[in-house]
Write a protein that holds these residues in place. Structure first.
Motif, PDB file in Angstrom:
ATOM      1  N   ASP A  85       0.319  -1.636  -0.121  1.00 19.99           N
ATOM      2  CA  ASP A  85      -0.165   0.022  -0.368  1.00 19.99           C
ATOM      3  C   ASP A  85       0.789   1.619   0.533  1.00 19.99           C
ATOM      4  O   ASP A  85       0.412   2.018  -0.744  1.00 19.99           O
ATOM      5  N   GLY A  86       2.325   1.389   0.580  1.00 19.99           N
ATOM      6  CA  GLY A  86       2.648   2.272   1.484  1.00 19.99           C
ATOM      7  C   GLY A  86       3.233   2.572  -0.300  1.00 19.99           C
ATOM      8  O   GLY A  86       3.712   4.183  -0.665  1.00 19.99           O
ATOM      9  N   LEU A  87       4.083   1.693  -0.917  1.00 19.26           N
ATOM     10  CA  LEU A  87       4.739   1.990  -2.376  1.00 19.26           C
ATOM     11  C   LEU A  87       3.969   2.245  -3.817  1.00 19.26           C
ATOM     12  O   LEU A  87       4.157   2.964  -4.556  1.00 19.26           O
ATOM     13  N   LYS A  88       2.174   1.795  -3.834  1.00 19.98           N
ATOM     14  CA  LYS A  88       1.427   2.636  -4.157  1.00 19.98           C
ATOM     15  C   LYS A  88       1.109   3.657  -4.538  1.00 19.98           C
ATOM     16  O   LYS A  88       0.426   4.214  -5.357  1.00 19.98           O
ATOM     17  N   ALA A  89       0.912   4.508  -2.822  1.00 25.27           N
ATOM     18  CA  ALA A  89       0.008   5.756  -2.534  1.00 25.27           C
ATOM     19  C   ALA A  89       1.124   6.321  -3.102  1.00 25.27           C
ATOM     20  O   ALA A  89       2.277   6.662  -3.638  1.00 25.27           O
ATOM     21  N   ASN A  90       0.952   7.329  -3.501  1.00 25.60           N
ATOM     22  CA  ASN A  90       0.598   8.888  -4.173  1.00 25.60           C
ATOM     23  C   ASN A  90       2.263   8.481  -5.335  1.00 25.60           C
ATOM     24  O   ASN A  90       2.923   8.951  -5.410  1.00 25.60           O
ATOM     25  N   ASN A  91       1.205   8.044  -6.554  1.00 25.40           N
ATOM     26  CA  ASN A  91       2.120   7.603  -7.807  1.00 25.40           C
ATOM     27  C   ASN A  91       3.570   7.051  -7.661  1.00 25.40           C
ATOM     28  O   ASN A  91       4.549   7.293  -8.111  1.00 25.40           O
ATOM     29  N   GLY A  92       3.797   6.112  -6.434  1.00 26.56           N
ATOM     30  CA  GLY A  92       5.052   5.803  -6.101  1.00 26.56           C
ATOM     31  C   GLY A  92       6.335   6.772  -5.252  1.00 26.56           C
ATOM     32  O   GLY A  92       6.710   5.756  -5.701  1.00 26.56           O
ATOM     33  N   LYS A  93       5.675   7.841  -4.630  1.00 25.20           N
ATOM     34  CA  LYS A  93       6.435   8.646  -4.243  1.00 25.20           C
ATOM     35  C   LYS A  93       7.196   8.366  -3.168  1.00 25.20           C
ATOM     36  O   LYS A  93       8.662   8.372  -3.185  1.00 25.20           O
ATOM     37  N   ILE A  94       7.165   7.492  -2.616  1.00 24.31           N
ATOM     38  CA  ILE A  94       7.843   6.447  -1.190  1.00 24.31           C
ATOM     39  C   ILE A  94       8.977   6.351  -2.415  1.00 24.31           C
ATOM     40  O   ILE A  94      10.160   6.263  -2.001  1.00 24.31           O
ATOM     41  N   PHE A  95       8.600   5.367  -3.027  1.00 26.51           N
ATOM     42  CA  PHE A  95       9.784   4.412  -3.686  1.00 26.51           C
ATOM     43  C   PHE A  95      10.785   5.234  -4.157  1.00 26.51           C
ATOM     44  O   PHE A  95      11.653   5.474  -4.276  1.00 26.51           O
ATOM     45  N   LYS A  96       9.989   6.139  -4.805  1.00 27.50           N
ATOM     46  CA  LYS A  96      11.109   6.977  -6.331  1.00 27.50           C
ATOM     47  C   LYS A  96      12.027   8.119  -4.971  1.00 27.50           C
ATOM     48  O   LYS A  96      12.650   8.288  -5.641  1.00 27.50           O
ATOM     49  N   GLU A  97      11.056   8.356  -4.267  1.00 27.92           N
ATOM     50  CA  GLU A  97      12.434   9.515  -2.888  1.00 27.92           C
ATOM     51  C   GLU A  97      13.738   8.570  -2.365  1.00 27.92           C
ATOM     52  O   GLU A  97      14.761   9.292  -1.706  1.00 27.92           O
ATOM     53  N   ASN A  98      13.636   7.094  -1.887  1.00 24.43           N
ATOM     54  CA  ASN A  98      14.460   6.651  -1.389  1.00 24.43           C
ATOM     55  C   ASN A  98      15.005   5.506  -2.377  1.00 24.43           C
ATOM     56  O   ASN A  98      15.987   4.834  -1.768  1.00 24.43           O
ATOM     57  N   ILE A  99      14.405   5.311  -3.656  1.00 29.66           N
ATOM     58  CA  ILE A  99      15.749   3.865  -4.398  1.00 29.66           C
ATOM     59  C   ILE A  99      17.068   3.878  -4.381  1.00 29.66           C
ATOM     60  O   ILE A  99      17.761   3.592  -4.556  1.00 29.66           O
ATOM     61  N   ASP A 100      17.668   5.877  -4.863  1.00 33.13           N
ATOM     62  CA  ASP A 100      18.701   5.888  -4.410  1.00 33.13           C
ATOM     63  C   ASP A 100      19.131   6.005  -3.371  1.00 33.13           C
ATOM     64  O   ASP A 100      20.242   5.102  -3.661  1.00 33.13           O
ATOM     65  N   SER A 101      19.010   6.296  -2.539  1.00 28.99           N
ATOM     66  CA  SER A 101      20.010   6.024  -0.776  1.00 28.99           C
ATOM     67  C   SER A 101      19.716   4.939  -0.760  1.00 28.99           C
ATOM     68  O   SER A 101      20.104   3.732  -0.324  1.00 28.99           O
ATOM     69  N   LEU A 102      18.187   3.973  -1.049  1.00 29.85           N
ATOM     70  CA  LEU A 102      18.440   2.731  -0.793  1.00 29.85           C
ATOM     71  C   LEU A 102      19.402   1.440  -1.516  1.00 29.85           C
ATOM     72  O   LEU A 102      20.170   0.305  -0.439  1.00 29.85           O
ATOM     73  N   SER A 103      19.846   1.762  -2.735  1.00 27.61           N
ATOM     74  CA  SER A 103      20.267   1.117  -3.671  1.00 27.61           C
ATOM     75  C   SER A 103      21.992   1.321  -3.615  1.00 27.61           C
ATOM     76  O   SER A 103      22.768   0.113  -3.272  1.00 27.61           O
ATOM     77  N   ILE A 104      22.419   2.503  -2.378  1.00 24.98           N
ATOM     78  CA  ILE A 104      23.427   2.858  -1.713  1.00 24.98           C
ATOM     79  C   ILE A 104      23.962   1.718  -0.709  1.00 24.98           C
ATOM     80  O   ILE A 104      24.884   1.179  -0.685  1.00 24.98           O
ATOM     81  N   CYS A 105      22.583   1.725   0.314  1.00 22.72           N
ATOM     82  CA  CYS A 105      23.087   1.240   1.308  1.00 22.72           C
ATOM     83  C   CYS A 105      22.867  -0.410   1.243  1.00 22.72           C
ATOM     84  O   CYS A 105      24.156  -1.277   1.918  1.00 22.72           O
TER      85      CYS A 105
END
Length: 701
Positions: A85-105
């Motif tokens: 639910d959280g990743l679908k909300a607001n057109n994937g806002k959470i995913f788009k905002e965190n993908i770069d930092s998540l990939s680095i971690c």
């Protein structure tokens, strides 16, 4: 008019037929939905859902003093639900905002991909809305803890999409130490050792999880339908880690220096039959040694250590005393077409006492003794061996103990030379563990004890089954016989083949053995000798019985029992004599509450019932009507009162679902439940103002 009527009649008939057909369809729909609905829905679910097993945590195996010998550590398969639910909300806002930092971690932690590669991988999975995407296999607990705090994943399962599948891996913290005895727990092969014997206790009860198939054939968990597994119970063994290390080190040193093929060292507590140490080593193709087989339980021709049974039988049946004479015939005796040889010739020695013949480990002397006493009634000798339980397994709590062979005149292979050869340990098959049990009976003033390896089975720190010492025979012989054989065993060390083992600090009693063993099709031509020593110490107050059996390489330069097995016994005895006065307490005397136990908040009266049933240690007062939060404090369970404000939202954090629903619904609230387990968060804080017909969301984990 007639034509018109005919046409109308046909039209009416068609309408009636269509109406009846429609009614039939509606009736069938009603039947399918209301009468047969449950059946067909269950059929549909069975095609799209399935149960998978939830592995229970396997119990831990401990040494007697409480050290872990075998335990399970958790590993995790990390998956991501990109349709959360959280990743679908607001057109994937959470995913788009965190993908770069998540990939680095992820890249910094696992170091198997670059941040760019991780980003591409995650974006592709998100694009396809993969609900069960495999991110990483076999992640260690420390790594999993780190991943849970990464960007996006720290938001939880419903918002961040992280799914962790737990599986356990079995390890032996001490690696080689008693490895074969403790055993192995293997997924695709049969367990061995204690892991196999006590598997029903250790494995626990497997749980179930309902999985639903989604697009692409992937299965995802259905929340709220888990059947939790029941964890396995713990095993407290009789093994002492320090003693095991002493036995293993002493055996290893001799095996390496003599390039021996296999070896075993057994240490038994005299009064109880507890196996305090059991080392088994086999030479590997690369020249190293490992606990590959339990040689203590394998049967073979024991050689001269078997002479103890011969002298017990002859003296107990009152044919001789230890001071009677026997002819050594200078170490060589012809019997039929076969010749009995002593390991060393005895020039000039003919008639000596039976005691001295035993001290010299004379095969000729034992053969002469057996024929003198039992030549006319050989089955009397066999009967006495059976009375000493040498024809039966010891019954030790390990699967795979070999079956002994004690021949009689009815045996197909019995011959005129069987009796004399049996007297010095050939043409019989027994295990080192059987030899240990016999010698321990002599040390224990004639009382034969059953060897065993487990003290207790524990559940949550409390014993559910205890194992006590078990007497096999109250007396293997008379006290008169016992005094004589004890003197003979002590004489071996003071005046016989084990004089090199004599100690000025304490007495040792025992018997050496050197046996030529067959090697498959090659027979005895390879000159492979088995060196052994069986005995107990201190002889005046026996505490431990020790048996060492080593199979040497072909044509070994050093192969006598006193030179190969004897030094292993002496090293073990010396070190144990130094520490034996420091009696270690059994683990059960020091059991404390496990700080990793999962506790739930609840009512005081319910916790009282639990504490009284399980007899758990507690501290502080505990009321009947109040709501409490448990914790471990100073190895005891302590409780803190959870205050519930009248007219306020109940605080249900830490409670199970049953108690949480009881409080919230009694307060007039509508409850939405997410997850399973105990309550980790609630949308309205405890104690806040309670409104009419309010809705509250509680998350369980």
């Amino acid at each position: 008019m007639e034509v018109k009527k005919d046409i109308l009649w046909r039209v009416y008939l068609c309408f009636i037929g269509m109406g009846l057909f429609g009614v039939a369809i509606l009736a069938k729909i009603f039947m399918l939905q209301n009468v047969e609905g449950n059946y067909w829905r269950s059929m549909a679910d069975s095609l799209h859902t399935r149960y998978v097993s939830l592995e229970a945590d396997r119990g831990t195996i401990y040494s007697e003093e409480g050290r872990m010998l075998s335990t399970s550590i958790p590993y995790f398969n990390l998956r991501v639900d990109f349709a959360a639910d959280g990743l679908k909300a607001n057109n994937g806002k959470i995913f788009k905002e965190n993908i770069d930092s998540l990939s680095i971690c992820l890249s910094n932690l696992f170091q198997d991909r670059t941040p760019r590669e991780y980003k591409t991988l995650l974006k592709e999975a998100y694009k396809h809305k993969d609900r069960y995407f495999l991110l990483k296999r076999d992640v260690q607990f420390v790594q999993y803890q780190a991943v849970r705090n990464f960007p996006m994943f720290r938001l939880g399962k419903n918002k961040g999409g992280l799914i962790a599948e737990t599986k356990n891996k079995r390890i032996n913290p001490f690696k080689l130490l008693a490895n074969r005895t403790i055993g192995l727990s293997r997924e695709n092969a049969q367990n061995v050792g204690l892991e196999r014997t006590y598997d029903n206790y250790l494995k626990g009860v497997t749980g179930k999880r309902l999985m639903r198939r989604i697009a692409g054939g992937t299965f995802v968990p259905v929340e709220g339908y888990d059947i939790e597994p029941e964890n396995g119970r713990d095993i407290i063994t009789t093994i002492d880690v320090n003693m095991q290390d002493i036995a293993e080190t002493a055996l290893m040193n001799m095996m390496v220096s003599n390039e021996a093929e296999t070896g075993t060292c057994i240490l038994m507590e005299v009064k109880t039959g507890k196996i305090k140490a059991i080392a088994n080593l086999g030479r590997q193709p690369d020249g190293s040694y490992w606990e590959d087989m339990n040689y203590a339980l394998r049967v073979g021709e024991p050689g001269s250590t078997f002479k103890l049974a011969t002298v017990i039988a002859a003296i107990e049946d009152r044919y001789v005393t230890m001071n009677d004479q026997v002819n050594l015939n200078e170490g060589r005796l012809q019997i039929g077409k076969r010749t009995v040889f002593d390991s060393e010739p005895h020039p000039g020695q003919t008639n000596v006492s039976i005691k001295h013949a035993f001290e010299l480990s004379s095969n000729v002397g034992m053969a002469q003794l057996a024929m003198k006493c039992y030549q006319k009634k050989p089955n009397d000798f066999v009967a006495h061996l059976r009375k000493l339980k040498l024809d039966k397994t010891t019954g030790i709590d390990l699967v795979g103990e070999g079956s002994p062979v004690i021949k009689s005149t009815k045996s197909r292979t019995w011959s005129a030379t069987s009796l004399p050869w049996m007297s010095f340990g050939y043409e019989v098959l027994i295990s080192p563990m059987q030899t240990c049990m016999l010698y321990n009976a002599v040390a224990n003033n004639g009382v034969m004890m059953k060897p065993y390896l487990v003290n207790a089975i524990m559940e949550y720190g409390q014993p559910v089954r205890d194992f006590d010492p078990e007497i096999v025979m109250d007396s293997i012989c008379s006290q008169n016989t016992l005094r004589q054989v004890k003197a003979m065993l002590e004489g071996v060390v003071t005046n016989g083949t084990a004089k090199s083992l004599w100690s000025p600090y304490y007495k040792i009693a025992g018997k050496t053995g050197t046996a030529l063993v067959a090697n498959g099709k090659d027979g005895y031509s390879k000159k492979i000798y088995q060196s052994s020593f069986a005995g107990y110490f201190p002889a005046n107050d026996p505490q431990f019985t020790c048996v060492v059996v080593i199979r040497n390489k072909p044509n070994a330069v050093k192969f006598y029992g006193g030179a190969v097995a004897g030094p292993v016994f002496r090293e073990v005895a010396d070190k144990l004599y130094a520490i034996a006065v420091e009696k270690q307490r059994p683990m059960r005397a020091a059991i404390a509450i496990d700080t990793l136990l999962a506790f739930k908040n609840g009512q005081g009266r319910d916790w009282k019932t639990i504490l009284n049933t399980l007899n758990l240690p507690t501290q502080g007062a505990l009321g009947n009507s109040n709501w409490v939060s448990p914790r471990v404090d100073d190895k005891k369970i302590a409780f803190t009162t959870v205050k519930q404000i009248k007219g306020g939202v109940p605080d249900v954090t830490g409670m199970g679902l049953k108690d949480a629903l009881y409080l919230l619904e009694n307060a007039g609230m509508r409850v939405i439940v997410k997850g399973a387990g105990k309550v980790t968060s609630q949308s309205l804080p405890g104690g806040s103002i309670l409104g009419k017909n309010q809705t509250i969301v509680i998350e369980l984990s």
